[in-house]
Design a protein around this motif. Structure first.
Motif, mmCIF file in Angstrom:
data_model
loop_
_atom_site.group_PDB
_atom_site.id
_atom_site.type_symbol
_atom_site.label_atom_id
_atom_site.label_comp_id
_atom_site.label_asym_id
_atom_site.label_seq_id
_atom_site.Cartn_x
_atom_site.Cartn_y
_atom_site.Cartn_z
ATOM 1 N N ARG A 59 13.603 11.671 21.194
ATOM 2 C CA ARG A 59 13.945 9.795 21.887
ATOM 3 C C ARG A 59 15.184 9.877 22.601
ATOM 4 N NH1 ARG A 59 15.596 11.076 16.677
ATOM 5 N NH2 ARG A 59 17.756 10.369 16.303
ATOM 6 N N LEU A 65 11.777 3.481 23.220
ATOM 7 C CA LEU A 65 10.858 4.769 22.396
ATOM 8 C C LEU A 65 10.310 3.218 20.652
ATOM 9 C CD1 LEU A 65 8.585 6.743 21.189
ATOM 10 C CD2 LEU A 65 10.665 7.367 20.091
ATOM 11 N N PHE A 81 7.047 3.949 25.096
ATOM 12 C CA PHE A 81 8.091 4.800 26.010
ATOM 13 C C PHE A 81 7.977 4.709 27.245
ATOM 14 C CE2 PHE A 81 5.751 8.438 25.042
ATOM 15 C CZ PHE A 81 5.349 8.918 26.207
#
Length: 85
Positions: A59, A65, A81
């Motif tokens: 992430r 995200l 994302f």
């Protein structure tokens, strides 16, 4: 200004998703995109939770995200994302 293919290559997102057989879909490869079109990537994963966990562990590379997963069996995982803008 780089095109979408160059952006994918530079971002390394296809390498990040390589274990899930990523395929580009949507308006860009069809040549019908408009300003602001995003890049749609379809992946194959018998266990969508594996993809979710894979993305979650990375992430820090994936700005904003978001993950959505339906609870019914056989339903997809959707992730959004941004990478490198």
């Amino acid at each position: 200004m780089p095109g979408w293919r160059e952006a994918l290559t530079a971002s390394g997102v296809l390498d990040l998703l390589a274990g899930f057989d990523p395929r580009i879909a949507g308006t860009l490869p069809l040549g019908v995109s408009i300003a602001g079109s995003d890049i749609d990537i379809l992946c194959h994963a018998p266990e969508p939770d594996d993809v979710a966990e894979h993305l979650w562990r990375r992430r820090e590379r994936l700005c904003a995200l978001n993950l959505w997963r339906w609870t019914a069996a056989g339903r997809p995982l959707v992730a959004t994302f941004a990478i490198d803008g």
